[in-house]
Scaffold this motif. Structure first.
Motif, PDB file in Angstrom:
ATOM      1  N   VAL A 116       0.862  -1.187   0.000  1.00 22.46           N
ATOM      2  CA  VAL A 116       0.000   0.000   0.000  1.00 22.46           C
ATOM      3  C   VAL A 116       0.895   1.233   0.000  1.00 22.46           C
ATOM      4  O   VAL A 116       1.741   1.392   0.879  1.00 22.46           O
ATOM      5  N   ARG A 117       0.708   2.092  -0.984  1.00 24.63           N
ATOM      6  CA  ARG A 117       1.573   3.258  -1.179  1.00 24.63           C
ATOM      7  C   ARG A 117       0.960   4.505  -0.529  1.00 24.63           C
ATOM      8  O   ARG A 117      -0.176   4.868  -0.821  1.00 24.63           O
ATOM      9  N   VAL A 118       1.727   5.146   0.341  1.00 24.27           N
ATOM     10  CA  VAL A 118       1.264   6.381   0.981  1.00 24.27           C
ATOM     11  C   VAL A 118       1.317   7.515  -0.039  1.00 24.27           C
ATOM     12  O   VAL A 118       2.376   7.817  -0.596  1.00 24.27           O
ATOM     13  N   LEU A 119       0.169   8.141  -0.297  1.00 26.54           N
ATOM     14  CA  LEU A 119       0.083   9.225  -1.273  1.00 26.54           C
ATOM     15  C   LEU A 119       0.170  10.605  -0.626  1.00 26.54           C
ATOM     16  O   LEU A 119       0.758  11.526  -1.172  1.00 26.54           O
ATOM     17  N   ASP A 120      -0.446  10.744   0.542  1.00 29.48           N
ATOM     18  CA  ASP A 120      -0.515  12.065   1.170  1.00 29.48           C
ATOM     19  C   ASP A 120      -0.634  11.897   2.683  1.00 29.48           C
ATOM     20  O   ASP A 120      -1.158  10.888   3.168  1.00 29.48           O
ATOM     21  N   ILE A 121      -0.117  12.875   3.406  1.00 35.76           N
ATOM     22  CA  ILE A 121      -0.158  12.854   4.867  1.00 35.76           C
ATOM     23  C   ILE A 121      -0.531  14.242   5.387  1.00 35.76           C
ATOM     24  O   ILE A 121       0.004  15.247   4.921  1.00 35.76           O
ATOM     25  N   VAL A 122      -1.447  14.282   6.339  1.00 40.00           N
ATOM     26  CA  VAL A 122      -1.749  15.502   7.083  1.00 40.00           C
ATOM     27  C   VAL A 122      -1.339  15.220   8.524  1.00 40.00           C
ATOM     28  O   VAL A 122      -1.987  14.440   9.224  1.00 40.00           O
ATOM     29  N   ARG A 123      -0.256  15.826   8.939  1.00 35.43           N
ATOM     30  CA  ARG A 123       0.333  15.480  10.239  1.00 35.43           C
ATOM     31  C   ARG A 123      -0.308  16.260  11.382  1.00 35.43           C
ATOM     32  O   ARG A 123      -0.710  17.407  11.236  1.00 35.43           O
ATOM     33  N   ALA A 124      -0.338  15.593  12.526  1.00 30.68           N
ATOM     34  CA  ALA A 124      -0.815  16.233  13.752  1.00 30.68           C
ATOM     35  C   ALA A 124       0.377  16.560  14.633  1.00 30.68           C
ATOM     36  O   ALA A 124       1.410  15.893  14.564  1.00 30.68           O
ATOM     37  N   HIS A 125       0.237  17.598  15.441  1.00 33.46           N
ATOM     38  CA  HIS A 125       1.291  17.941  16.394  1.00 33.46           C
ATOM     39  C   HIS A 125       1.128  17.031  17.602  1.00 33.46           C
ATOM     40  O   HIS A 125       0.149  17.125  18.344  1.00 33.46           O
ATOM     41  N   SER A 126       2.085  16.131  17.760  1.00 36.57           N
ATOM     42  CA  SER A 126       1.978  15.127  18.805  1.00 36.57           C
ATOM     43  C   SER A 126       3.364  14.738  19.287  1.00 36.57           C
ATOM     44  O   SER A 126       4.332  14.766  18.518  1.00 36.57           O
ATOM     45  N   PRO A 127       3.490  14.358  20.571  1.00 40.10           N
ATOM     46  CA  PRO A 127       4.790  13.876  21.071  1.00 40.10           C
ATOM     47  C   PRO A 127       5.261  12.631  20.320  1.00 40.10           C
ATOM     48  O   PRO A 127       6.450  12.377  20.206  1.00 40.10           O
ATOM     49  N   VAL A 128       4.301  11.844  19.803  1.00 39.90           N
ATOM     50  CA  VAL A 128       4.631  10.651  19.017  1.00 39.90           C
ATOM     51  C   VAL A 128       4.567  11.025  17.549  1.00 39.90           C
ATOM     52  O   VAL A 128       3.489  11.252  17.000  1.00 39.90           O
TER      53      VAL A 128
END
Length: 260
Positions: A116-128
Motif C-alpha cells: 500500500v503506497r502512501v500518497l498524502d499525509i496531514v500530520r498532527a502535532h503530537s509527542p509521538v
C-alpha cells in the motif's frame, strides 16, 4: 547538460520519448522509414527504439503492412495519473477535517500489487511523531491499510503475502498466515482495520476503505497515533470520524452506495 555530453542511456531515453511523441502527433500507423525521416535520425536507430517500445508494450506492429502504432498502454498510464490526481484533490479536505476531529496524523494510501503506497499525509502535532512519508510502501500484513486492502481488494493481493516471509517489524508483528487471514476476515466484516504495534512499538493505526464509482477499492484513509489515542479497540467517536471521512471521499469519487 547538452545532447552531445549526455550519457548514452539518457540520450536513448530521450530519443525513445521523441519517438512516442512523434507517433502521437502523427496519429496513424507509420513505417520505419517515414518515422526516421520525420525524426531526423537514422533508420537503424529508429528501428531499435521501435523494437524496444514494442517489447515494452507501448508500440504494436501490423503484420501485413509492417507499420507501427502506439498502443493504449500510455492511455492507461495517463488515466491512472489522472485518477490519482482526482483522488488527492477529493481527499485533501476530508483529511484535514479528520485531523481536526481526531487530533491524529491522517494518511491517504493507494493499493499496489505488492503493498500500500502512501500518497498524502496531514500530520498532527503530537509527542509521538509518525515517521512515514509520502511514497512509502507499506506491507500488507503489518499495516492497517494493508489489512483493509486484503479485506476489500482483489484476491490476487494475497499472492504478495504468500510469496515471501512476513517481516517481523516489532516483537508484536504477526507473521502467521492463518492469524492474518482471520484478522482480515474480521476487518471485512466490520468495515475497518487496525494494526496495533505491528510496525512501531506503541503506535497504532485505524484504516477504512475508499471506493470508486464502480464500488471497487481504490484507496484507504487512516489515522495513526500512540496506543493511548488510537487504542487497539478504537472508541466509537474515532471510528465514526474515520468511516465518515472514507464515505465522504468515496461519494466524491462517484460511489453512490458505500459497500460497508
Amino acid at each position: 547538460m547538452t545532447g552531445e555530453s549526455a550519457p548514452a542511456g539518457i540520450q536513448s531515453l530521450k530519443h525513445a520519448f521523441e519517438v512516442i511523441e512523434k507517433m502521437a502527433a502523427i496519429g496513424e500507423p507509420i513505417g520505419v522509414t517515414e518515422l526516421a525521416k520525420a525524426l531526423g535520425i537514422p533508420k537503424t536507430r529508429t528501428f531499435r527504439y521501435l523494437r524496444t517500445l514494442k517489447t515494452l508494450g507501448y508500440v504494436s506492429q501490423d503484420s501485413s503492412t509492417e507499420k507501427y502504432r502506439l498502443t493504449l498502454r500510455l492511455f492507461h498510464i495517463g488515466q491512472a495519473v489522472a485518477d490519482s490526481t482526482q483522488l488527492l484533490t477529493e481527499a485533501r479536505a476530508a483529511m484535514v477535517q479528520l485531523r481536526k476531529e481526531t487530533q491524529q496524523t491522517v494518511t491517504l494510501s493507494s493499493i499496489e500489487n505488492d503493498g500500500v503506497r502512501v500518497l498524502d499525509i496531514v500530520r498532527a502535532h503530537s509527542p509521538v511523531q509518525i515517521v512515514t512519508r509520502p511514497g512509502a510502501l507499506l506491507e500488507f500484513h503489518s499495516s492497517a491499510q494493508g489489512r483493509v486492502a486484503l479485506a476489500f481488494g482483489s484476491a490476487s493481493l494475497w499472492q504478495a503475502v504468500r510469496d515471501k516471509p512476513m517481516t517481523q517489524w516489532t516483537p508484536h508483528t504477526n507473521t502467521d498466515l492463518a492469524t492474518l487471514e482471520a484478522e482480515v476476515a474480521e476487518a471485512r466484516e466490520r468495515g475497518w482495520a487496525t494494526a496495533p504495534e505491528q510496525t512501531l512499538v506503541g503506535v497504532n493505526a485505524l484504516a477504512a476503505p475508499i471506493f470508486g464509482a464502480n464500488r471497487e477499492l481504490i484507496a484507504t484513509i487512516t489515522v495513526a497515533g500512540s496506543l493511548q489515542h488510537v487504542p487497539a479497540r478504537p472508541p466509537e467517536a474515532l471510528l465514526a470520524s474515520v468511516m465518515q471521512a472514507a464515505r465522504r471521499i468515496s461519494e466524491n469519487l462517484g460511489c453512490t452506495e458505500y459497500p460497508v
